[in-house]
Each structure stands twice: as structure tokens, then as C-alpha cells.
Design an enzyme around this catalytic site. Sequence first.
Site, PDB file in Angstrom:
ATOM      1  N   GLU A   4      39.728  41.781  36.244  1.00 17.02           N
ATOM      2  CA  GLU A   4      38.427  42.064  35.634  1.00 17.02           C
ATOM      3  C   GLU A   4      37.587  43.010  36.481  1.00 17.02           C
ATOM      4  O   GLU A   4      37.562  42.906  37.703  1.00 17.02           O
ATOM      5  CB  GLU A   4      37.681  40.735  35.447  1.00 17.02           C
ATOM      6  CG  GLU A   4      36.364  40.849  34.716  1.00 17.02           C
ATOM      7  CD  GLU A   4      35.616  39.509  34.715  1.00 17.02           C
ATOM      8  OE1 GLU A   4      35.663  38.814  33.695  1.00 17.02           O
ATOM      9  OE2 GLU A   4      34.995  39.172  35.741  1.00 17.02           O
TER      10      GLU A   4
ATOM     11  N   TYR B 249      31.743  46.355  30.817  1.00 14.08           N
ATOM     12  CA  TYR B 249      32.654  45.252  31.147  1.00 14.08           C
ATOM     13  C   TYR B 249      34.066  45.642  30.761  1.00 14.08           C
ATOM     14  O   TYR B 249      34.295  46.189  29.685  1.00 14.08           O
ATOM     15  CB  TYR B 249      32.258  43.967  30.401  1.00 14.08           C
ATOM     16  CG  TYR B 249      33.269  42.865  30.630  1.00 14.08           C
ATOM     17  CD1 TYR B 249      33.093  41.946  31.653  1.00 14.08           C
ATOM     18  CD2 TYR B 249      34.438  42.782  29.864  1.00 14.08           C
ATOM     19  CE1 TYR B 249      34.041  40.968  31.913  1.00 14.08           C
ATOM     20  CE2 TYR B 249      35.394  41.812  30.118  1.00 14.08           C
ATOM     21  CZ  TYR B 249      35.192  40.907  31.139  1.00 14.08           C
ATOM     22  OH  TYR B 249      36.137  39.950  31.392  1.00 14.08           O
TER      23      TYR B 249
END
Length: 380
Positions: free
Chosen positions: A189, A101
Site C-alpha cells: 500500500e 491512495y
Amino acid sequence: MKLHEYQSKNIFAKYNIPIPRGRIAASASEARQLCEELGGKVVVKAQVLVGGRGKAGGIRLVKSPEEAEEVTTQILSMRIKDLPVRKVLVDEAISISKEIYLGITNDRAKQRPVLIASSSGGVDIEEIAVSSPNQIAKLHIDPLLGMRDYQIRDIALNINLPRKLWRPFGEIIYALWKIYVDCDAQLAEINPLVITTDNRLVALDAKNVLDENGLFRHADLADLRDIDGEEWAETQGRKFGVSFVKLDGQIGCMVNGAGLAMATMDIIKHLGGEPANFLDIGGGASSEKVAAAMRLILADPNVKAILINVFGGITRCDEVARGLIAACDEVKPNVPIVARLVGTNEEIAKQILEGSAMVYADSLVEGAQKAVELVREYRS
Ligand code: GDP
Ligand code: MN
């Protein structure tokens, strides 16, 4: 403003973040053809402006053009979290060895951007934060100095990234930071950023949320807005010029001014209630605007009472009161309404509301108290 995955990936590509080969398709036959062009093994991905598409069945790995066609037909008939799927992204399938992530957002408490990284990517970062907070690395970024090399090494070390990948990892982080700044993003992101089985880093997913207040200086980005794909409340709010944020409580709030709206929510919470939303109707308050705001509030089935808090400066209380009466005639709210209108022409406003079903309050505390009591009565 949220961007679709394919739009975000286009931006990623411009900044040299490695992404899978792929293109957008609006029909099953297009997807079939793309699958053929991409070598037969692809991922078909629903393009909707919500997270968790994977869990909802909107991300499917397929092994042939026929299957791509079939799966695309299914996905295009889906609704994910109540949003229709109009397009799919067809990406070459990547074989994954690890999911990471990576995201940059604003840390309001620290008053600066924060880079968040985790070796357990692919799932919701909120879930990782709860289940294994020690697997999340955070790094605050000085907005003037930007990202520093040593910080990137720190993060790489922290998430146990193989040393061979540190350089491309750094390049990706720099690019993401540049996107975050250049686009006036609130969130940039990559989840997951994957290590492929042949040891490359590839951004499999892409998500950018842009700050609405910065859009005026990015005409190209503003054009990416997908009105059909946005949630109803967001589109309605923008159309009528009201700022609306849905929350989880039972007291719907209609207030003029962002600061007053915040204060109203604070008072409600202080008195033991929970606000159902933040809503700033802004200056002036035509009956259309008030009616639109009321429809937004009432669309939420959790709402058990409405508190209207208006401070009349340039906005005249009598105008708001008339707007309220007209809006109630039109929308026919099925929950009690408490109104506190003070300032310019408040006496006239009081007279206007006298015959109505609305409960009048002379002060904010009194109004909030009444709203909290009405919700309690509803429960018992
Ligand atoms: P989201 O659920 O909306 O966040 O969609 P993502 O694009 O993040 O995809 C969800 C998951 O699908 C990823 O975490 C991967 O595990 C899987 N996935 C996506 N693309 C591929 C691919 O090309 N190959 C493989 N094997 N899995 C993929
Ligand atoms: Mn994802």
C-alpha cells in the site's frame, strides 16, 4: 507480518518506486544531523506497526535541525496505540499538491488480487469507502496474466490523474504489483502517493503486510521482523504455536483445528452470541500451551465467558483436561468456562473436570448455548 514504513520504503526503492530522500534515526541527535544533511526541512515519522500515526501526533513536519531534535525527543517518548516508538524515519519534506491512495490486497470473495485506487488519499481507505464509495476505483487482477496496460489507463482515468503522470503512475503500479507477488504480500500500500507541486509522483508512506505462510522462502524478509514492535498477542501466539485473531465479541474460544475453530465461531453467532477471538491451539495441548491460550483470551476485557471445544483424535482429551486444570490454577480466570471435549479418552477427561468449576457440555451446540446464556446472565 507487518513491515515498518522504512523497511517497506527500502523495498520500494529496490523496485524503483520514487520515495523521499531519508534515513532512520534512533536518537534525537541523529535526527538533528539527518535534518541538516537533508536541507533543514524534514518530516519526522514514528516507526510503529500501526496505522493512524499522523492523527496520534507521530508525524511532524519541522523546519530546522533544532526543531527536528526537539520533536524526535517527544516522538521517541510516545506510545502509539500502546506500542512504544523506538525509531523515527527522517524524510525530506515534500510539498504536496494532491494525495492519492494506491493499494493491492486479496479479494477473497473474488478469489483474486485487487488494486484499489482513490483520488482522496492520505486518510484511512476504510473511511473513504464509507463516506464516498464512488471515489474508490477497484480493479481485479488475473494472477496469471498480471496487470495489463489498459487496466492501468482505466484506473488513471477513473481517479482523474493528469495525463502527463500516466506513464510514471503505470510504472509505480507495475512495481507495486511485482512487490506484492515477489514478497508474498497480503497488502502492498502507498497512502499517500502524492503529486508534488512540481508535478512528480512520490510515495510518501509505505506499508507492506507479508503472508506468514510465505516467509519460509524469504529469509531476508523474515529477518525484518521486529518482535518488540509487534502487538503482545501476536508475539505470544507465535511463541506458543497458537493461531490467534482478536475479534470484538464476549465469548472467548479455545479450539483445536482451524476448521473446528471456524465452525465454533459460526455456531456461537448462529445462537446469538459473538466470538471474542479465533484461537486454534493446534495438535497436542500441553498445559503451557493451554495456559498461554487462556492468558491471550483473558487479556481481552470484553471476554465474559470461555468456550473450549476440543475434538480428540491424536490429541487426547484427558491431556487437554489436565492442561486446563493446570492453566486455571496458574491463570485464575475470573469468567465461567464451558468445556466440550469429545473423542479419545473423553471419559477420563470428564472425570478430571468433574470437581472443577468448569461447566461440561456433551455437544458443541450445547456448549455454545451455555456460553451464550452465561454472557446474557452476566449482562442482566
Ligand atoms: P500515517 O498517518 O501513519 O498514515 O502516516 P503518513 O506517512 O501517511 O503521513 C500522514 C500525513 O502526513 C500525509 O497524508 C501527509 O498529509 C502528511 N505528510 C507526510 N509527509 C509529508 C511531507 O513530506 N510534506 C507534507 N507537507 N506533508 C506530509
Ligand atoms: Mn499513511
